[in-house]
Write a protein that holds these residues in place. Structure first.
Motif, PDB file in Angstrom:
ATOM      1  N   HIS A   6       0.919  -0.899  -0.090  1.00 37.40           N
ATOM      2  CA  HIS A   6       0.051   0.429   0.079  1.00 37.40           C
ATOM      3  C   HIS A   6       0.781   0.975  -0.464  1.00 37.40           C
ATOM      4  CE1 HIS A   6      -2.750   2.744   1.651  1.00 37.40           C
ATOM      5  NE2 HIS A   6      -3.785   1.966   0.898  1.00 37.40           N
ATOM      6  N   PRO A   7       0.355   1.886  -0.644  1.00 28.98           N
ATOM      7  CA  PRO A   7       0.744   3.574  -0.496  1.00 28.98           C
ATOM      8  C   PRO A   7       1.997   4.238   0.765  1.00 28.98           C
ATOM      9  CG  PRO A   7      -0.370   3.741  -2.278  1.00 28.98           C
ATOM     10  CD  PRO A   7      -0.775   2.269  -1.603  1.00 28.98           C
ATOM     11  N   ARG A   8       0.748   4.079   1.447  1.00 26.61           N
ATOM     12  CA  ARG A   8       1.102   4.894   3.010  1.00 26.61           C
ATOM     13  C   ARG A   8       1.777   3.527   4.201  1.00 26.61           C
ATOM     14  NH1 ARG A   8      -4.631   6.607   6.157  1.00 26.61           N
ATOM     15  NH2 ARG A   8      -2.502   6.258   7.789  1.00 26.61           N
ATOM     16  N   SER A   9       2.618   2.335   3.263  1.00 33.81           N
ATOM     17  CA  SER A   9       3.077   1.764   4.088  1.00 33.81           C
ATOM     18  C   SER A   9       4.758   2.057   4.228  1.00 33.81           C
ATOM     19  CB  SER A   9       3.351   0.141   3.082  1.00 33.81           C
ATOM     20  OG  SER A   9       3.938   0.640   2.086  1.00 33.81           O
ATOM     21  N   SER A  10       5.111   3.618   3.516  1.00 33.09           N
ATOM     22  CA  SER A  10       6.416   3.312   3.509  1.00 33.09           C
ATOM     23  C   SER A  10       6.550   4.377   5.526  1.00 33.09           C
ATOM     24  CB  SER A  10       6.338   4.733   2.501  1.00 33.09           C
ATOM     25  OG  SER A  10       5.401   5.686   1.914  1.00 33.09           O
ATOM     26  N   THR A  11       5.505   5.467   5.262  1.00 27.73           N
ATOM     27  CA  THR A  11       5.113   5.944   6.206  1.00 27.73           C
ATOM     28  C   THR A  11       4.994   5.000   7.802  1.00 27.73           C
ATOM     29  OG1 THR A  11       3.132   6.866   6.102  1.00 27.73           O
ATOM     30  CG2 THR A  11       4.824   8.198   5.187  1.00 27.73           C
ATOM     31  N   TRP A  12       4.070   3.561   7.644  1.00 29.17           N
ATOM     32  CA  TRP A  12       3.565   2.481   8.050  1.00 29.17           C
ATOM     33  C   TRP A  12       3.978   3.074   9.775  1.00 29.17           C
ATOM     34  CZ3 TRP A  12       4.213  -1.708  10.497  1.00 29.17           C
ATOM     35  CH2 TRP A  12       3.306  -2.585  11.198  1.00 29.17           C
ATOM     36  N   HIS A  13       5.416   2.862   9.472  1.00 23.47           N
ATOM     37  CA  HIS A  13       6.622   2.611  11.017  1.00 23.47           C
ATOM     38  C   HIS A  13       6.737   4.263  11.318  1.00 23.47           C
ATOM     39  CE1 HIS A  13       6.973  -1.547  10.650  1.00 23.47           C
ATOM     40  NE2 HIS A  13       7.774  -1.043   9.558  1.00 23.47           N
ATOM     41  N   GLY A  14       7.044   5.125  11.018  1.00 18.56           N
ATOM     42  CA  GLY A  14       7.457   6.640  11.327  1.00 18.56           C
ATOM     43  C   GLY A  14       6.042   6.650  12.214  1.00 18.56           C
ATOM     44  N   SER A  15       4.186   6.204  11.364  1.00 20.72           N
ATOM     45  CA  SER A  15       3.509   7.392  11.907  1.00 20.72           C
ATOM     46  C   SER A  15       3.743   6.608  13.666  1.00 20.72           C
ATOM     47  CB  SER A  15       2.213   7.146  11.338  1.00 20.72           C
ATOM     48  OG  SER A  15       1.900   5.320  10.957  1.00 20.72           O
ATOM     49  N   SER A  16       3.550   5.032  13.978  1.00 13.45           N
ATOM     50  CA  SER A  16       3.505   4.532  14.678  1.00 13.45           C
ATOM     51  C   SER A  16       4.512   4.980  15.860  1.00 13.45           C
ATOM     52  CB  SER A  16       3.367   2.550  14.313  1.00 13.45           C
ATOM     53  OG  SER A  16       2.984   1.917  13.575  1.00 13.45           O
ATOM     54  N   TYR A  17       5.536   5.454  15.769  1.00 13.63           N
ATOM     55  CA  TYR A  17       6.370   6.073  16.695  1.00 13.63           C
ATOM     56  C   TYR A  17       6.196   7.076  17.413  1.00 13.63           C
ATOM     57  CZ  TYR A  17      10.098   2.445  15.799  1.00 13.63           C
ATOM     58  OH  TYR A  17      11.263   1.148  15.527  1.00 13.63           O
ATOM     59  N   SER A  18       4.905   7.796  16.152  1.00 13.95           N
ATOM     60  CA  SER A  18       4.847   9.539  16.924  1.00 13.95           C
ATOM     61  C   SER A  18       4.051   9.067  17.174  1.00 13.95           C
ATOM     62  CB  SER A  18       5.133  10.302  15.099  1.00 13.95           C
ATOM     63  OG  SER A  18       4.388   9.920  14.870  1.00 13.95           O
ATOM     64  N   VAL A  19       3.186   8.675  16.647  1.00 12.36           N
ATOM     65  CA  VAL A  19       1.499   8.575  17.989  1.00 12.36           C
ATOM     66  C   VAL A  19       1.728   8.009  19.408  1.00 12.36           C
ATOM     67  CG1 VAL A  19      -0.378   7.519  17.624  1.00 12.36           C
ATOM     68  CG2 VAL A  19       0.337   8.358  15.474  1.00 12.36           C
ATOM     69  N   GLY A  20       2.035   6.720  19.130  1.00 14.15           N
ATOM     70  CA  GLY A  20       2.956   6.118  20.194  1.00 14.15           C
ATOM     71  C   GLY A  20       3.662   7.464  21.977  1.00 14.15           C
ATOM     72  N   ALA A  21       4.140   7.727  21.022  1.00 14.97           N
ATOM     73  CA  ALA A  21       4.682   8.990  22.134  1.00 14.97           C
ATOM     74  C   ALA A  21       4.091  10.166  22.763  1.00 14.97           C
ATOM     75  CB  ALA A  21       6.404   9.729  21.299  1.00 14.97           C
ATOM     76  N   THR A  22       3.483  10.272  21.341  1.00  6.84           N
ATOM     77  CA  THR A  22       2.516  11.425  22.148  1.00  6.84           C
ATOM     78  C   THR A  22       1.476  11.504  22.416  1.00  6.84           C
ATOM     79  OG1 THR A  22       2.844  13.145  19.193  1.00  6.84           O
ATOM     80  CG2 THR A  22       0.809  13.417  20.658  1.00  6.84           C
ATOM     81  N   SER A  23       0.665  10.711  22.547  1.00  6.82           N
ATOM     82  CA  SER A  23       0.196  10.157  23.171  1.00  6.82           C
ATOM     83  C   SER A  23       0.531   9.300  24.767  1.00  6.82           C
ATOM     84  CB  SER A  23      -1.029   8.832  22.857  1.00  6.82           C
ATOM     85  OG  SER A  23      -0.493   7.441  22.524  1.00  6.82           O
ATOM     86  N   THR A  24       1.148   9.094  24.904  1.00 13.00           N
ATOM     87  CA  THR A  24       1.663   8.158  26.322  1.00 13.00           C
ATOM     88  C   THR A  24       2.330   9.570  27.069  1.00 13.00           C
ATOM     89  OG1 THR A  24       3.861   7.706  24.519  1.00 13.00           O
ATOM     90  CG2 THR A  24       2.392   5.984  25.410  1.00 13.00           C
ATOM     91  N   PHE A  25       3.127   9.966  26.271  1.00 16.29           N
ATOM     92  CA  PHE A  25       3.202  12.217  26.943  1.00 16.29           C
ATOM     93  C   PHE A  25       1.987  12.005  27.749  1.00 16.29           C
ATOM     94  CE2 PHE A  25       4.191  16.194  27.645  1.00 16.29           C
ATOM     95  CZ  PHE A  25       5.621  16.472  27.335  1.00 16.29           C
ATOM     96  N   LEU A  26       1.409  12.392  26.565  1.00 15.82           N
ATOM     97  CA  LEU A  26      -0.543  13.297  27.686  1.00 15.82           C
ATOM     98  C   LEU A  26      -1.033  12.520  29.167  1.00 15.82           C
ATOM     99  CD1 LEU A  26      -1.602  14.680  24.281  1.00 15.82           C
ATOM    100  CD2 LEU A  26       0.267  15.811  25.921  1.00 15.82           C
ATOM    101  N   SER A  27      -0.802  11.375  28.046  1.00 20.34           N
ATOM    102  CA  SER A  27      -1.614  10.326  29.069  1.00 20.34           C
ATOM    103  C   SER A  27      -0.587  10.129  30.468  1.00 20.34           C
ATOM    104  CB  SER A  27      -1.858   9.185  29.116  1.00 20.34           C
ATOM    105  OG  SER A  27      -1.463   8.331  28.729  1.00 20.34           O
ATOM    106  N   THR A  28       0.178  10.387  30.369  1.00 19.94           N
ATOM    107  CA  THR A  28       1.395  10.079  31.158  1.00 19.94           C
ATOM    108  C   THR A  28       1.736  11.181  33.033  1.00 19.94           C
ATOM    109  OG1 THR A  28       3.278   9.027  30.263  1.00 19.94           O
ATOM    110  CG2 THR A  28       3.937  10.091  32.574  1.00 19.94           C
ATOM    111  N   VAL A  29       1.187  13.222  31.735  1.00 18.52           N
ATOM    112  CA  VAL A  29       0.672  14.015  32.594  1.00 18.52           C
ATOM    113  C   VAL A  29      -0.047  13.485  33.461  1.00 18.52           C
ATOM    114  CG1 VAL A  29       0.704  16.189  32.339  1.00 18.52           C
ATOM    115  CG2 VAL A  29       2.847  14.661  31.459  1.00 18.52           C
ATOM    116  N   LEU A  30      -1.365  13.479  33.012  1.00 21.41           N
ATOM    117  CA  LEU A  30      -2.741  13.421  33.654  1.00 21.41           C
ATOM    118  C   LEU A  30      -3.013  12.724  34.396  1.00 21.41           C
ATOM    119  CD1 LEU A  30      -4.772  13.772  30.025  1.00 21.41           C
ATOM    120  CD2 LEU A  30      -4.203  15.281  31.627  1.00 21.41           C
TER     121      LEU A  30
END
Length: 283
Positions: A6-30
């Motif tokens: 799929h055309p999105r496969s080239s960014t597949w891993h990158g999105s997983s890394y960035s989304v995981g980092a952002t969501s866990t940062f916010l949830s940890t503070v809360l």
């Protein structure tokens, strides 16, 4: 799952890394105050009210004491959890259809890698959160200076990596369970007319809460092993026996803090899973 071509496969891993980092940062503070309350319950077998009163007595200035290590650790954890699991899963499936065991084994390996890298953060966090260490260790730097005085061998077993074997088992099993049921639960809850992020939110909450409850006794064991600082290191079996005796052989006392675990896990894993799936285009 997205096809490897799929055309999105080239960014597949990158999105997983960035989304995981952002969501866990916010949830940890809360959720940090909730986590600290649970920690005090695990350490002293207190009720929610008793643990809360203990924290209130120490004052707001100490409420977020110990936040930095878990904030860094959880952000890195979220990055590793989704990023490396995606990489391992792709390798195991060979770009073909992803099966149950592919998700399970990739989660197991991701959790094991996470444990190796993040044990030092959890060790420092647990020392800082124990009120008995406030005077002796006013900061993370003071803890590191203490461990620096140990010999090379003792620095590993008694210092930053104390309780490593238990954390390795807990994190590897937890990640394997989470990824094994993440997509099947989401797909089972997906109904026509329901926004795509809702099944991800609900499935993430249920999945995270159940996984945390199943592995809760290991978390209690980790808290009791890591809070203390000294060169005497009881065997895991001895610590487990001491915790069991402290609870008077009562399973309900062993699970004190479990109600807050459900709340924290519902918030953390629900939000994390929903954001991840939305940005990955899986809804």
């Amino acid at each position: 799952m997205e096809d490897g071509n799929h055309p999105r496969s080239s960014t597949w891993h990158g999105s997983s890394y960035s989304v995981g980092a952002t969501s866990t940062f916010l949830s940890t503070v809360l959720t940090f105050p909730i986590y600290k309350t649970i920690f005090r319950q695990q350490l002293h077998t207190l009720t929610i009210r008793e643990a809360s009163q203990q924290l209130l007595k120490e004052g707001f200035a100490h409420l977020y004491r110990g936040l930095a290590p878990p904030l860094v650790a959880k952000t890195v954890q979220g990055t590793l959890l989704f990023g490396t699991q995606a990489t391992f899963q792709k390798s195991l499936s060979g770009n073909g259809k992803v099966g149950h065991w592919d998700r399970c084994l990739s989660g197991l390996m991701s959790g094991a890698l996470e444990a190796v890298l993040l044990v030092p953060f959890e060790r420092i966090q647990n020392i800082l959160q124990d009120g008995r260490n406030n005077a002796r260790f006013p900061s993370a730097n003071s803890i590191l200076q203490e461990f620096q005085s140990y010999s090379t061998q003792n620095r590993f077993t008694f210092g930053l990596y104390r309780g490593f074997s238990v954390i390795l088992a807990r994190n590897a099993l937890g990640s394997a369970l989470y990824f094994s049921f993440k997509e099947p639960l989401r797909d089972a809850l997906s109904l026509d007319g329901v926004p795509g992020w809702v099944p991800s939110l609900v499935s993430g909450s249920v999945n995270g809460a159940l996984t945390s409850l199943i592995l809760y006794p290991l978390s209690v064991l980790v808290s009791n092993m890591q809070a203390g600082v000294g060169k005497e290191l009881p065997k895991t079996r001895e610590v487990a026996r001491a915790v069991w005796l402290q609870c008077g052989g009562n399973v309900s006392l062993l699970y004190r803090g479990a109600s807050l675990i459900i709340l924290r896990s519902c918030i953390t894993w629900g939000v994390t899973t929903a954001i991840h799936d939305v940005l990955r285009g899986q809804n």
